[in-house]
Scaffold this active site. Structure first.
Site, short mmCIF file in Angstrom:
data_model
loop_
_atom_site.label_atom_id
_atom_site.label_comp_id
_atom_site.label_asym_id
_atom_site.label_seq_id
_atom_site.Cartn_x
_atom_site.Cartn_y
_atom_site.Cartn_z
N ASP A 1 5.91 -7.87 5.63
CA ASP A 1 6.00 -9.02 4.73
C ASP A 1 7.04 -8.80 3.64
O ASP A 1 7.83 -9.69 3.33
CB ASP A 1 4.64 -9.25 4.03
CG ASP A 1 3.70 -10.04 4.93
OD1 ASP A 1 4.16 -10.54 5.97
OD2 ASP A 1 2.50 -10.13 4.60
N ARG B 1 0.86 -5.59 -4.87
CA ARG B 1 0.84 -6.50 -3.72
C ARG B 1 1.31 -7.91 -4.07
O ARG B 1 1.12 -8.83 -3.28
CB ARG B 1 -0.57 -6.54 -3.12
CG ARG B 1 -0.96 -5.26 -2.40
CD ARG B 1 -2.05 -5.50 -1.39
NE ARG B 1 -2.47 -4.24 -0.76
CZ ARG B 1 -1.86 -3.67 0.27
NH1 ARG B 1 -0.80 -4.24 0.80
NH2 ARG B 1 -2.30 -2.53 0.78
N GLY C 1 0.81 -1.22 0.00
CA GLY C 1 0.00 0.00 0.00
C GLY C 1 0.85 1.27 0.00
O GLY C 1 1.97 1.27 0.51
N LYS D 1 8.33 0.76 5.37
CA LYS D 1 7.19 1.55 4.91
C LYS D 1 5.87 0.99 5.42
O LYS D 1 5.70 -0.23 5.45
CB LYS D 1 7.17 1.53 3.37
CG LYS D 1 5.93 2.07 2.74
CD LYS D 1 5.21 1.09 1.82
CE LYS D 1 4.48 0.00 2.54
NZ LYS D 1 3.56 -0.79 1.70
N THR D 2 4.98 1.75 5.85
CA THR D 2 3.54 1.47 5.99
C THR D 2 2.89 2.53 6.89
O THR D 2 3.42 2.87 7.95
CB THR D 2 3.19 0.07 6.54
OG1 THR D 2 1.76 0.00 6.69
CG2 THR D 2 3.82 -0.28 7.88
N ASP E 1 0.42 1.98 8.53
CA ASP E 1 -0.17 1.27 9.67
C ASP E 1 0.67 1.38 10.94
O ASP E 1 0.17 1.14 12.04
CB ASP E 1 -0.37 -0.21 9.34
CG ASP E 1 -1.31 -0.42 8.16
OD1 ASP E 1 -1.95 0.56 7.74
OD2 ASP E 1 -1.40 -1.55 7.67
P1 FBP Z 1 0.54 -1.81 3.64
O1 FBP Z 1 0.48 -2.71 4.84
O2 FBP Z 1 0.88 -2.52 2.41
O3 FBP Z 1 1.42 -0.63 3.87
O4 FBP Z 1 -0.93 -1.20 3.39
C1 FBP Z 1 -1.61 -0.55 4.37
C2 FBP Z 1 -3.08 -0.36 4.09
O5 FBP Z 1 -3.33 0.99 3.78
C3 FBP Z 1 -3.94 -0.82 5.27
O6 FBP Z 1 -4.06 0.18 6.24
C4 FBP Z 1 -5.24 -1.16 4.59
O7 FBP Z 1 -5.97 -2.11 5.32
C5 FBP Z 1 -4.79 -1.73 3.27
O8 FBP Z 1 -3.53 -1.15 3.00
C6 FBP Z 1 -5.74 -1.44 2.15
O9 FBP Z 1 -5.29 -2.10 1.02
P2 FBP Z 1 -5.73 -1.78 -0.46
O10 FBP Z 1 -4.88 -0.65 -0.94
O11 FBP Z 1 -5.36 -3.02 -1.18
O12 FBP Z 1 -7.16 -1.42 -0.47
#
Ligand code: FBP
Length: 550
Positions: free
Chosen positions: A175, A144, A80, A201-202, A204
């Site tokens: 991951d 992803r 993400g 990165k994230t 979250d």
């Molecule tokens: P990452 O863990 O890859 O950084 O993504 C975070 C996130 O934004 C989460 O907070 C959320 O649940 C998810 O990605 C949403 O994913 P998508 O972009 O596939 O809708």
């Protein structure tokens, strides 16, 4: 291409670098002691025999000299979006050029898949300039897909060989960095001359540990959400007629929700990790929310703001069980289920095929949620928890509870409500100064690690609450963050996911304040991210890491 006035001004911003990188990326490397994994040391040392135990590294400023060798690097954005990704690439590019102006940077397109499919571009100074200090991952795109198999590793190595690439930088979450570690070990073990370096990165905030204070993007995303929450607070404090229920992104962990509560003093903030620790049922959660609403109503305050982490449902014991059972059921009876076309039939099918206890939980949920639980499934057939509109679930159940309380003479108010979900609004925001600087430093450090011939490291910048002059750049062996976890029925080496720690300062501070914030209207309005102006407005670290560093 038309760009906004802010974008124009922002393009001219020079990110502040840690002092050790002031003379370029050819730094003096200070090696710490040999390291061990955070848990399951024996297993991790066996699985990562080629890279395990490397020392932690910190940098001291070099003499500004360049390297004779030329280096080509490939960079991948994984998962993400998170604000600041473009600055990691800018830091990496500038660092590489400081090592040798002939060095080249290639970007693999669309995430790890581009590495295997050999889908790439060369990132030139001119191309990069449009992306400095901007949000988004659109410079090369993200994806992803995962780099997991030896076939993928070999295919990537072949592609690198053709481009003369000596090192790969993977910008991703837990991951993706786990896979970076596997890749580094595989290449080293097989004498493939490709170094691998990761970047944390994230939004979250769940990739953090004793070495990595925070993943990049968390700061900016939380500031954007907190601005919006503050605006909503001002609105509801003006009209005094709505309760706003706001679900916030963050996957499983509640870091984002907690940080936003710390920034804004919301009346209610649910924390998934606490729900699990206390084994709170859905009914108990609903009762807590209804009690706060009723208490404020006694003071004539029929308004407020409640924050809900998107991952909370999985932490509620009976809902967690329901999701697990549903995944099994929909997996085993996939064809039968897929043959049903009407929502009602699907719900009926689930009700009849779950165990008695779980079926009763499912039956107690509002129809909208019953339907979301069966409809929105990921490619593996699992319920997509992040798509469940928990804010609406709670609103519906709280409304029922309040009606009961009213009948019993325990509630005197009026329950007007609004539902919101904030996630995508923050993931590609222009990075705050903190993230712009932090990311640039992470990218630049990655180039220093590559210049020094290191592999299996995560680029790091530490001491983040002290101001950039005190930031410490270096690298952390990724194996240090690993443990073995059960995933999809098998033991796997993974970077430990960091959930909210209930005994740590951010949560403890929140607990010390929450009863007051619940009853009083103690809202804080953070306003929009400021890029220009006094340092105390523009360069602050977020509340979570400030509290953690105390
Ligand atoms: P990452 O863990 O890859 O950084 O993504 C975070 C996130 O934004 C989460 O907070 C959320 O649940 C998810 O990605 C949403 O994913 P998508 O972009 O596939 O809708």
């Amino acid at each position: 291409m038309t760009i906004s006035a802010l974008q124009k001004a922002r393009a001219a911003y020079t990110p502040k670098l840690p002092k050790a990188l002031a003379n370029g990326a050819n730094v003096k490397i200070i090696e710490g002691e040999a390291t061990t994994a955070v848990a399951d040391q024996e297993k991790i040392s066996e699985l990562f025999a080629a890279t395990y135990g490397a020392p932690k590294l910190s940098f001291e400023a070099g003499d500004g000299s360049t390297l004779d060798k030329t280096i080509n690097v490939g960079v991948i954005l994984s998962g993400g979006q998170a604000p600041g990704g473009h600055n990691v690439i800018a830091g990496l590019f500038d660092g590489l050029k400081s090592l040798n102006p002939n060095n080249k940077l290639f970007g693999f397109l669309g995430g790890p898949g581009g590495y295997v499919a050999n889908d790439y571009i060369e990132i030139t100074a001119e191309y990069l300039n449009d992306y400095r200090n901007t949000g988004g991952f659109d410079i090369i795109g993200s994806g992803r897909t995962k780099l997991e198999t030896e076939e993928d590793f070999d295919k990537g190595a072949e592609n690198c060989k053709a481009l003369g690439i000596n090192a790969v930088v993977i910008i991703g979450g837990d991951d993706s960095n786990t896979n970076a570690c596997l890749l580094a070990d595989y290449y080293k073990k097989n004498d493939v001359a490709i170094q691998v370096v990761g970047c944390p990165k994230t939004i979250d905030g769940d990739l953090k540990n004793d070495q990595i204070e925070i993943s990049f993007g968390f700061d900016t995303a939380c500031r954007v959400y907190s601005e919006l929450i503050g605006n909503i607070m001002r609105d509801c404090n003006s009209s005094k007629k709505y309760w706003h229920f706001i679900r916030l992104m963050g996957r499983s962990a509640s870091h984002i929700t907690l940080e936003c509560a710390l920034q804004t003093h919301a009346n209610i903030c649910l924390v998934g990790e606490e729900v699990r620790e206390k084994g709170q049922s859905l009914d108990e959660i609903v009762q807590y929310v209804a009690d706060v609403i009723a208490r404020r109503a006694e003071d004539g305050n029929n308004f407020g703001v409640a924050l809900i982490p998107e991952g909370i449902v999985e932490f509620i014991p009976e809902v967690g069980l329901l999701i697990a059972e549903l995944n099994e059921l929909l997996h085993h009876k996939e064809d039968e289920f897929n043959a049903l076309t009407h929502k009602g039939e699907k719900i009926e099918f689930v009700l009849n095929n779950l165990s008695e206890k779980t079926s009763a939980v499912y039956a107690s949920l509002p129809r909208l949620i019953q339907s979301q639980l069966t409809n929105d499934r990921d490619p593996h057939g699992n319920v997509q928890v992040s798509l469940i509109e928990t804010e609406k679930l709670i609103i519906e159940m709280v409304a029922v509870k309040l009606a009961e309380m009213k009948k019993a003479g325990k509630y005197v108010g009026k329950f007007g409500h609004q539902a919101h979900f904030f996630g995508y609004e923050g993931r590609c925001a222009a990075p705050s100064n903190f993230d712009a600087d932090y990311c640039y430093g992470l990218g630049y450090s990655a180039s220093a690690l590559i210049g020094a011939g290191k592999t299996g490291y995560m680029s790091s910048v530490q001491n983040l609450t002290k101001g950039q002059d005190f930031w410490i750049a270096g690298g952390v062996p990724i194996t240090m963050m690993m443990n073995v976890e059960r995933r999809h029925g098998a033991d796997k080496p993974v970077i430990q996911k960091a959930l909210v720690k209930l005994d740590a300062a951010p949560f403890q501070y929140f607990v010390s304040q929450r009863d007051k914030w619940a009853v009083e209207t103690d809202f804080v309005y953070p306003g929009p991210i400021q890029y220009f102006g006094p340092s105390e407005v523009c360069d602050q670290a977020c509340e979570t890491i400030k509290l953690e560093s105390k």
